[in-house]
Each structure stands twice: as structure tokens, then as C-alpha cells.
Design a protein around this motif. Structure first.
Motif, PDB file in Angstrom:
ATOM      1  N   THR A 169       0.830  -1.205   0.000  1.00 37.85           N
ATOM      2  CA  THR A 169       0.000   0.000   0.000  1.00 37.85           C
ATOM      3  C   THR A 169       0.862   1.251   0.000  1.00 37.85           C
ATOM      4  OG1 THR A 169      -1.733  -1.189   1.213  1.00 37.85           O
ATOM      5  CG2 THR A 169      -1.829   1.221   1.218  1.00 37.85           C
ATOM      6  N   HIS A 170       1.945   1.196   0.825  1.00 32.79           N
ATOM      7  CA  HIS A 170       2.872   2.330   0.880  1.00 32.79           C
ATOM      8  C   HIS A 170       3.532   2.575  -0.478  1.00 32.79           C
ATOM      9  CE1 HIS A 170       6.015   5.005   2.314  1.00 32.79           C
ATOM     10  NE2 HIS A 170       6.926   4.170   1.852  1.00 32.79           N
ATOM     11  N   LEU A 171       3.995   1.495  -1.122  1.00 32.54           N
ATOM     12  CA  LEU A 171       4.629   1.633  -2.430  1.00 32.54           C
ATOM     13  C   LEU A 171       3.640   2.151  -3.468  1.00 32.54           C
ATOM     14  CD1 LEU A 171       6.840  -1.590  -2.662  1.00 32.54           C
ATOM     15  CD2 LEU A 171       7.578   0.738  -2.188  1.00 32.54           C
ATOM     16  N   LYS A 172       2.418   1.726  -3.352  1.00 30.95           N
ATOM     17  CA  LYS A 172       1.401   2.192  -4.292  1.00 30.95           C
ATOM     18  C   LYS A 172       1.207   3.701  -4.172  1.00 30.95           C
ATOM     19  CE  LYS A 172      -3.378   1.365  -5.718  1.00 30.95           C
ATOM     20  NZ  LYS A 172      -4.628   0.600  -5.449  1.00 30.95           N
ATOM     21  N   LYS A 173       1.196   4.196  -2.924  1.00 33.83           N
ATOM     22  CA  LYS A 173       1.068   5.641  -2.712  1.00 33.83           C
ATOM     23  C   LYS A 173       2.287   6.377  -3.266  1.00 33.83           C
ATOM     24  CE  LYS A 173      -1.858   5.337   1.401  1.00 33.83           C
ATOM     25  NZ  LYS A 173      -1.972   5.631   2.846  1.00 33.83           N
ATOM     26  N   VAL A 184       4.231   5.406  -5.717  1.00 30.75           N
ATOM     27  CA  VAL A 184       4.163   5.380  -7.177  1.00 30.75           C
ATOM     28  C   VAL A 184       3.178   6.435  -7.678  1.00 30.75           C
ATOM     29  CG1 VAL A 184       3.446   4.003  -9.161  1.00 30.75           C
ATOM     30  CG2 VAL A 184       4.861   2.973  -7.385  1.00 30.75           C
ATOM     31  N   GLU A 185       2.029   6.535  -7.001  1.00 32.69           N
ATOM     32  CA  GLU A 185       1.049   7.547  -7.399  1.00 32.69           C
ATOM     33  C   GLU A 185       1.622   8.945  -7.234  1.00 32.69           C
ATOM     34  OE1 GLU A 185      -2.311   6.730  -4.978  1.00 32.69           O
ATOM     35  OE2 GLU A 185      -2.968   4.970  -6.123  1.00 32.69           O
ATOM     36  N   SER A 186       2.358   9.151  -6.104  1.00 31.37           N
ATOM     37  CA  SER A 186       2.968  10.462  -5.877  1.00 31.37           C
ATOM     38  C   SER A 186       4.033  10.757  -6.936  1.00 31.37           C
ATOM     39  CB  SER A 186       3.593  10.503  -4.474  1.00 31.37           C
ATOM     40  OG  SER A 186       4.275  11.714  -4.257  1.00 31.37           O
ATOM     41  N   GLN A 187       4.837   9.748  -7.273  1.00 31.56           N
ATOM     42  CA  GLN A 187       5.873   9.938  -8.282  1.00 31.56           C
ATOM     43  C   GLN A 187       5.270  10.227  -9.651  1.00 31.56           C
ATOM     44  OE1 GLN A 187       8.247   6.401  -7.981  1.00 31.56           O
ATOM     45  NE2 GLN A 187       9.419   7.126  -6.233  1.00 31.56           N
TER      46      GLN A 187
END
Length: 283
Positions: free
Chosen positions: A89-93, A95-98
Motif C-alpha cells: 500500500t505504501h509503495l502504491k502511494k 508510485v502515485e505520488s511519483q
């Protein structure tokens, strides 16, 4: 004569009784032996049963320990799964931020390119402004300002210097020009006076004093002579004797030999409305 027959009958009965007794004894012994064998068999069965029960309990204990271990392993794996789920979930956030940042950077790059197309001409105009100030203003620290201007012109043609650095250097030059326009300063230099009788320029080593960019004075090393730069005439003019006390006071203030006070100095640059006036007051 039937007596002998009657005599032998009791003996047979007696023998038969003994035989029965022996048979009963044998039967009793046989029964006791059978009971003893049955007891031994029962004890053997009991021992076997106990051993089987013991083995079964050991297997149960072993299976119980293994079950606890498996349960602990399942709980540990479940914790890992939970942690991995949170990390995912953290990585998904991230990636979305990037991705959002990437879009923002692309927009900024487009804006920078557009801004660059406007900044580069602006920098050349700013350099032209410095050139105009150098040519039209009083020649305060003229040599160092001219050198700085030449360096900026050379800098603009260099591909290894970023536009940001070029812009910073130009702003730095403007800041220095602003400092010249608002400070009282003193430095050593040479001036060229009007041509003498031989037709040669009279070069003097003097102490130059400036107040902003409106007053530029020169005084001989022995403090006997003083000259004022005339921007209108583009030449040095000797200062009348009555103005020398105020000029000496200004030099003393620049050398920090006296406390700040009101100065009465002639101006090198005059306003259009007062162009015919030779002196004005300045602080």
C-alpha cells in the motif's frame, strides 16, 4: 457259589473312586494351570495395552508440539503477509505520488523552456543597462566595473555555464551597482586632468571619494588639491578653495576619523532643472 463275585465288586468301586479322585485332581490342576495361563496372558495384554497407550500418548504429544509449531509458523507468516500488504500500500502511494510529480515536472520543464526563451533576452537587456550606467554615470570604480561588464558579456556566450548561473552573476553585478549608488566609499586610483601646455594629459595618483553616484571627488596625496568630476563636461575640474573644508571633512568621515555629520559637497551629476548650478547640498 456266587460269593466271589460279590467280593470283587467293592474293589472295583474303590478303584473307580480313586480314579475319579485322580481325574478331579488332574482337572483341578489343569484348571489352575489354565487360570494361571489366562492371568499371564491378561498381564501380557495389559503390558502391551499400556505400551500402546504410551506410544499413542507420545505420538499425541509430538503431534501437539508440531501443531503448536505450525500454528506459530502460520501466525508468523500471517504477520509477514500483513506487513507486505502495508508495504505494498505504501509503495502504491509512492508510485502515485511519483507519477503526479512526473506530470508536474514535465509541466515545469515546459514552463522553464518558455521562461528561458524570455529570460535570455532579458539578461542581454540587463547587461545593456549596466553598459548604459557605466557610460552615462560618474566613473566610480570605473576599471573594476568595466572588467565585470566584460566578464558578463563573455559569460553569456559560454555553453558550459547554465542560464541560472548567468542570471545570478548579472543580479550580483546589479547589487554591486546599487551599493555604489547608496554608500560613501574611498579608494586609490589615477585621474587624467586637462592637457597641459605641452599638449599631454596630466595624470595624477589620487584618493577618490564617492557618495553614491552623484558625487565623485579626487584629492591629491598631500591633500592640497581636490577635483570634482563633471558628468556634463566629462572631465575633472579643480574645486574652489572655499569648498575644500567640506571635502576634507568627507574624507575624514570616509576614513572613519570623525563621527557622521552633515556634509556640504558639490555634485558631479545635477538634475536638469538645476543644471546651471555648480553646487548643491548632500548628506
Amino acid at each position: 457259589m456266587q460269593f466271589p463275585s460279590s467280593i470283587t465288586l467293592p474293589r472295583y468301586a474303590q478303584a473307580s473312586g480313586k480314579l475319579k479322585g485322580i481325574t478331579l485332581a488332574l482337572l483341578a490342576i489343569s484348571s489352575f494351570s489354565a487360570q494361571a495361563d489366562s492371568l499371564d496372558n491378561a498381564r501380557s495384554i495389559e503390558r502391551q495395552t499400556n505400551q500402546v497407550a504410551k506410544n499413542a500418548q507420545q505420538k499425541i504429544d509430538a503431534n501437539s508440539d508440531q501443531s503448536f509449531q505450525l500454528q506459530a509458523e502460520v501466525e508468523r507468516l500471517q504477520d509477514q503477509v500483513d506487513n507486505l500488504s502495508l508495504y505494498q500500500t505504501h509503495l502504491k502511494k509512492l508510485v502515485e505520488s511519483q507519477e503526479a510529480e512526473k506530470v508536474s515536472i514535465d509541466e515545469q520543464l515546459t514552463n522553464i523552456e518558455e521562461t528561458r526563451q524570455g529570460v535570455v533576452p532579458l539578461m542581454y537587456h540587463m547587461i545593456d543597462g549596466l553598459q548604459f550606467s557605466l557610460e552615462q554615470g560618474a566613473p566610480v570604480r570605473f576599471a573594476s566595473r568595466e572588467k565585470r561588464l566584460d566578464e558578463l558579456k563573455t559569460l553569456m556566450g559560454r555553453s558550459d555555464i547554465s542560464d541560472a548561473e548567468k542570471y545570478r552573476r548579472i543580479l550580483e553585478a546589479y547589487q554591486i551597482e546599487m551599493d555604489y549608488g547608496s554608500k560613501l566609499g574611498l579608494y586609490e586610483g589615477q585621474i587624467k586632468l586637462n592637457q597641459d601646455n605641452d599638449g599631454q594629459d596630466d595624470t595624477r595618483q589620487v584618493d577618490l571619494l564617492y557618495v553614491g553616484k552623484v558625487v565623485l571627488l579626487a584629492r591629491s596625496k598631500d591633500a592640497q588639491h581636490a577635483w570634482l568630476w563633471s558628468q556634463a563636461k566629462q572631465q575633472w575640474q579643480e574645486v574652489p578653495a572655499e569648498q575644500k573644508p567640506g571635502i576634507n571633512q568627507a574624507y575624514a568621515l570616509a576614513n572613519k576619523q570623525q563621527a557622521p555629520s552633515l556634509l556640504h559637497l558639490p555634485l558631479s551629476v545635477t538634475q536638469a532643472s538645476a543644471s546651471n548650478s555648480s553646487t548643491q547640498e548632500t548628506k
